[in-house]
Design an enzyme around this catalytic site. Structure first.
Site, mmCIF file in Angstrom:
data_model
loop_
_atom_site.group_PDB
_atom_site.id
_atom_site.type_symbol
_atom_site.label_atom_id
_atom_site.label_comp_id
_atom_site.label_asym_id
_atom_site.label_seq_id
_atom_site.Cartn_x
_atom_site.Cartn_y
_atom_site.Cartn_z
ATOM 1 N N LYS A 41 4.012 -4.380 -1.093
ATOM 2 C CA LYS A 41 2.951 -5.244 -0.542
ATOM 3 C C LYS A 41 2.890 -6.584 -1.281
ATOM 4 C CE LYS A 41 -0.324 -2.241 -1.434
ATOM 5 N NZ LYS A 41 0.501 -1.200 -2.082
ATOM 6 N N ARG A 84 -8.661 -0.315 1.285
ATOM 7 C CA ARG A 84 -7.909 0.912 1.020
ATOM 8 C C ARG A 84 -8.777 2.154 1.083
ATOM 9 N NH1 ARG A 84 -4.772 -1.419 -3.725
ATOM 10 N NH2 ARG A 84 -4.054 0.577 -4.460
ATOM 11 N N ARG A 131 9.298 -1.615 -12.408
ATOM 12 C CA ARG A 131 8.698 -2.923 -12.097
ATOM 13 C C ARG A 131 8.341 -3.674 -13.378
ATOM 14 N NH1 ARG A 131 3.588 -3.178 -8.330
ATOM 15 N NH2 ARG A 131 2.923 -1.519 -9.724
ATOM 16 N N ARG A 147 3.132 -3.099 -16.092
ATOM 17 C CA ARG A 147 1.710 -2.855 -15.840
ATOM 18 C C ARG A 147 1.255 -1.557 -16.502
ATOM 19 N NH1 ARG A 147 0.470 -3.857 -9.534
ATOM 20 N NH2 ARG A 147 -0.573 -1.869 -9.816
ATOM 21 N N ARG A 153 -2.294 7.645 -8.573
ATOM 22 C CA ARG A 153 -2.448 6.565 -7.586
ATOM 23 C C ARG A 153 -1.934 7.014 -6.221
ATOM 24 N NH1 ARG A 153 0.858 2.130 -10.541
ATOM 25 N NH2 ARG A 153 0.670 0.993 -8.582
#
Ligand code: AP5
Length: 216
Positions: free
Chosen positions: A13, A86, A125, A158, A169
């Protein structure tokens, strides 16, 4: 033109929102980025949000909705939401607020990525601490280790990209966010795109959707 990018954590996203915002001029709104900026600044909102984000849970709906409405109260451009809404409560809250302010949701783009790709995407990431550019050590590495190609900023992992937090998550996503697929399908604004190709392929697929073309 107001567009929502919907998808699991790691579905791309943020990556695609940055590309589409550059392409269409829509304003990119990432509730995750806003919360992380508040956490870094140690504001009361940041402290509250951190207690949920660090465990992989959603920040409460009322807190998130108020934050979005306050930030966008005087915004005039088209909006490109990344990570919002969400939950059903957030989607209904957004609809009510859009009705009051004469906006509407024009397109909801679901980035469909198989589960097995998601964990790798998140574990590898890295994000630039200065400009926010998103990398992946496997699929999109920086030219120089730990350094952003665009601005020379430091690349960081992160805090919520630890495997145990990622699993929580994904659980929150399945329970609270996935029902939005049906919600927006019924509203007649839902498009599903294969999110498992390269960022360029996904961008081309999203940019070819009828509603998105109109925004250019
Ligand atoms: P948020 O920051 O929104 O995180 P998320 O939804 O979990 O999504 P991610 O940012 O992890 O992934 P992404 O889909 O943006 O993927 P990306 O492009 O980075 O939210 C964080 C937390 O804040 C939440 O858990 C929650 O606690 C809270 N929060 C936020 N919004 C909230 C709300 N509305 N209500 C309540 N709480 C809220 O890509 C991932 C990786 O894959 C990168 O390494 C990238 O380089 C790579 N990649 C991307 N696309 C491709 C591709 N096509 N091919 C190969 N690699 C790719």
């Amino acid at each position: 033109m107001n567009v929502i990018l919907l998808g699991a954590p790691g579905s791309g996203k943020g990556t695609e929102a940055k590309r589409l915002s550059a392409l269409t001029g829509m304003k990119h709104i990432s509730t995750g980025d806003i919360f992380r900026a508040e956490i870094a600044a140690k504001t009361p909102l940041g402290l509250e949000a951190e207690s949920y984000i660090s465990k992989g849970n959603l920040v409460p709906d009322s807190v998130t909705l108020n934050m979005v409405k306050t930030r966008l109260a005087s915004e005039k451009s088209g909006l490109l939401f990344d990570g919002f809404p969400r939950s059903l409560a957030q989607a209904e809250g957004l609809d009510a607020w859009f009705r009051e302010t004469g906006r509407k949701v024009d397109a909801v783009v679901f980035l469909d990525v198989p589960d097995e790709k998601i964990i790798d995407r998140l574990v590898y990431r890295r994000t630039c601490a200065s400009c926010g550019k998103i990398y992946n050590l496997k699929t999109l590495p920086p030219r120089k280790e730990g350094v952003c190609d665009s601005c020379g900023g430091e690349l960081r992992q992160r805090a919520d990209d630890r495997e145990d937090v990622i699993r929580q998550r994904l659980e929150a996503y399945r329970r609270l966010t996935q029902p939005l697929v049906e919600y927006y399908r019924k509203a007649g604004v839902f498009y599903s795109v294969d999110g498992s190709g390269t960022p360029e392929q996904v961008e081309a697929a999203v940019a070819a959707l009828p509603g998105i073309e109109k925004a250019r």
